[in-house]
Design an enzyme around this catalytic site. Structure first.
Site, PDB file in Angstrom:
ATOM      1  N   GLU A   1       2.817   1.411 -11.290  1.00  0.00           N
ATOM      2  CA  GLU A   1       3.675   0.825 -10.257  1.00  0.00           C
ATOM      3  C   GLU A   1       5.117   1.324 -10.355  1.00  0.00           C
ATOM      4  OE1 GLU A   1       3.211  -3.431 -10.175  1.00  0.00           O
ATOM      5  OE2 GLU A   1       1.024  -3.311 -10.278  1.00  0.00           O
TER       6      GLU A   1
ATOM      7  N   ASN B   1      -0.726  -0.485   0.711  1.00  0.00           N
ATOM      8  CA  ASN B   1      -1.425  -1.753   0.882  1.00  0.00           C
ATOM      9  C   ASN B   1      -1.674  -2.027   2.357  1.00  0.00           C
ATOM     10  OD1 ASN B   1      -2.539  -3.972  -0.596  1.00  0.00           O
ATOM     11  ND2 ASN B   1      -0.705  -3.998  -1.876  1.00  0.00           N
TER      12      ASN B   1
ATOM     13  N   ASN C   1      -6.358   1.566  -4.022  1.00  0.00           N
ATOM     14  CA  ASN C   1      -5.942   0.190  -3.758  1.00  0.00           C
ATOM     15  C   ASN C   1      -6.625  -0.311  -2.485  1.00  0.00           C
ATOM     16  OD1 ASN C   1      -4.448  -1.967  -4.847  1.00  0.00           O
ATOM     17  ND2 ASN C   1      -2.823  -1.688  -3.349  1.00  0.00           N
TER      18      ASN C   1
ATOM     19  N   ASP D   1       1.430  -7.958   0.434  1.00  0.00           N
ATOM     20  CA  ASP D   1       0.236  -7.385  -0.176  1.00  0.00           C
ATOM     21  C   ASP D   1      -0.755  -7.050   0.944  1.00  0.00           C
ATOM     22  OD1 ASP D   1      -1.990  -6.862  -1.972  1.00  0.00           O
ATOM     23  OD2 ASP D   1      -0.936  -8.026  -3.489  1.00  0.00           O
TER      24      ASP D   1
ATOM     25  N   GLU E   1      -8.516  -9.237  -5.324  1.00  0.00           N
ATOM     26  CA  GLU E   1      -8.067  -8.428  -4.192  1.00  0.00           C
ATOM     27  C   GLU E   1      -9.216  -8.158  -3.228  1.00  0.00           C
ATOM     28  OE1 GLU E   1      -5.600  -7.214  -2.721  1.00  0.00           O
ATOM     29  OE2 GLU E   1      -3.900  -6.911  -4.069  1.00  0.00           O
TER      30      GLU E   1
ATOM     31  N   ARG F   1      -4.653   5.073  -9.085  1.00  0.00           N
ATOM     32  CA  ARG F   1      -5.922   4.419  -8.790  1.00  0.00           C
ATOM     33  C   ARG F   1      -5.945   4.110  -7.296  1.00  0.00           C
ATOM     34  NH1 ARG F   1      -5.199  -0.933  -7.626  1.00  0.00           N
ATOM     35  NH2 ARG F   1      -3.503  -2.092  -8.622  1.00  0.00           N
TER      36      ARG F   1
END
Length: 289
Positions: A121, A146, A102, A195, A17, A100
């Site tokens: 999630e 995101n 992202n 994403d 990522e 967490r």
């Protein structure tokens, strides 16, 4: 023009990522969230280096004062790539233990934008933040935040709700306030989940599709312009790099693939590269911390 992504580092990331180009380092930085690693790729000589993180790193973004700022569960931290040392910087979300951090982004003013998410999630405990030495929460109640990024003129901000399969545009004021949120893009069923997102010099949005085997380029009006196919399913985010900012790098993920899927997708989790026809925006560094 046909663009053929080529795997340049078959590192097999579980959840690759957050690629970002650093002119200072002449290198691409990115993370593997689930393996708790930060990676650096230097294209001039193909040099690769990996660093262990103390927890899941959602992003690692260059800081104007040197080093990187890393998003870890419950905090932002400074990271010195010369020593490998992490230094806690800003605590956050002490009341959201299952979260967490992202995807993150630095705008042209040096502001850090990032999201949080439910690590399972499932629950809508994620939020969108900015940090300028002071932490500000802008959007709340999202499962997976995101793709924060801005238009070339800095007046439009984009944010992705991955599970909702939507990208929303906001008016972005000079003081960093978001207003007038409106739906810009909806990813249709069967095409994967949106994403990370990055914007090019024409204001078009490149969106990685998790489970979609592709990255897409959309106009600022939300019109689909281009599709680039990959040999693996989970495309997480793209980043422009190089001196001409025409090098496009893409992180991918092996997360969620069965043993049969992995056998059929040996390059899943690799770092990919192809050349764009429109350059990206000049990369920025975090001006705070």
């Amino acid at each position: 023009m046909t663009m053929e992504p080529r795997c340049i580092w078959a590192l097999g990331a579980t959840l690759g990522e957050g690629p970002v180009w650093s002119p200072r380092d002449r290198a691409l930085w990115f993370v593997d969230i689930k393996k708790r690693q930060i990676h650096r790729f230097r294209p001039a000589d193909g040099d690769t280096r990996s660093f262990d993180a103390p927890d899941q790193p959602g992003f690692a973004l260059p800081r104007a004062g040197g080093g990187l700022i890393v998003g870890l569960p419950g905090k932002l931290a400074r990271f010195d790539s010369e020593t490998g040392v992490f230094e806690p910087l800003v605590p956050l979300e002490w009341d959201r233990a299952g979260n967490r951090l992202n995807d993150g982004f630095v705008d042209a003013q040096g502001r850090l934008w990032f999201g949080s998410m439910d690590d399972a999630e499932e629950g809508p405990t994620g939020a969108l933040y900015s940090w300028t030495g002071t932490l500000k929460r802008h959007v709340d109640g999202i499962v997976i935040t995101n793709g924060p990024c801005t238009s070339p003129d800095g007046r439009t901000f984009y944010h992705t709700d991955t599970l909702g399969k939507t990208i929303t545009a906001y008016d972005l004021s000079a003081d960093g306030t978001l207003d007038n949120g409106r739906l810009l893009i909806t990813i249709e069923d069967g095409a994967g989940w949106p994403d990370g997102t990055v914007v090019d010099a024409e204001g078009c949005l490149w969106v990685g599709l998790f489970g979609g085997w592709a990255a897409r380029r959309y106009s600022p009006a939300g019109e689909l312009l281009q599709v680039v196919r990959f040999p693996c399913a989970n495309i997480t985010k793209l980043a422009f790099g190089g001196d001409d900012r025409l090098d496009l790098y893409a992180t991918t993920a092996a997360k969620g693939l069965s043993d049969d899927d992995r056998a059929a997708q040996p390059l899943a989790g690799g770092l990919f590269h192809f050349r764009a026809t429109v350059p990206g925006l000049p990369p920025a560094e975090i001006a705070y911390g």
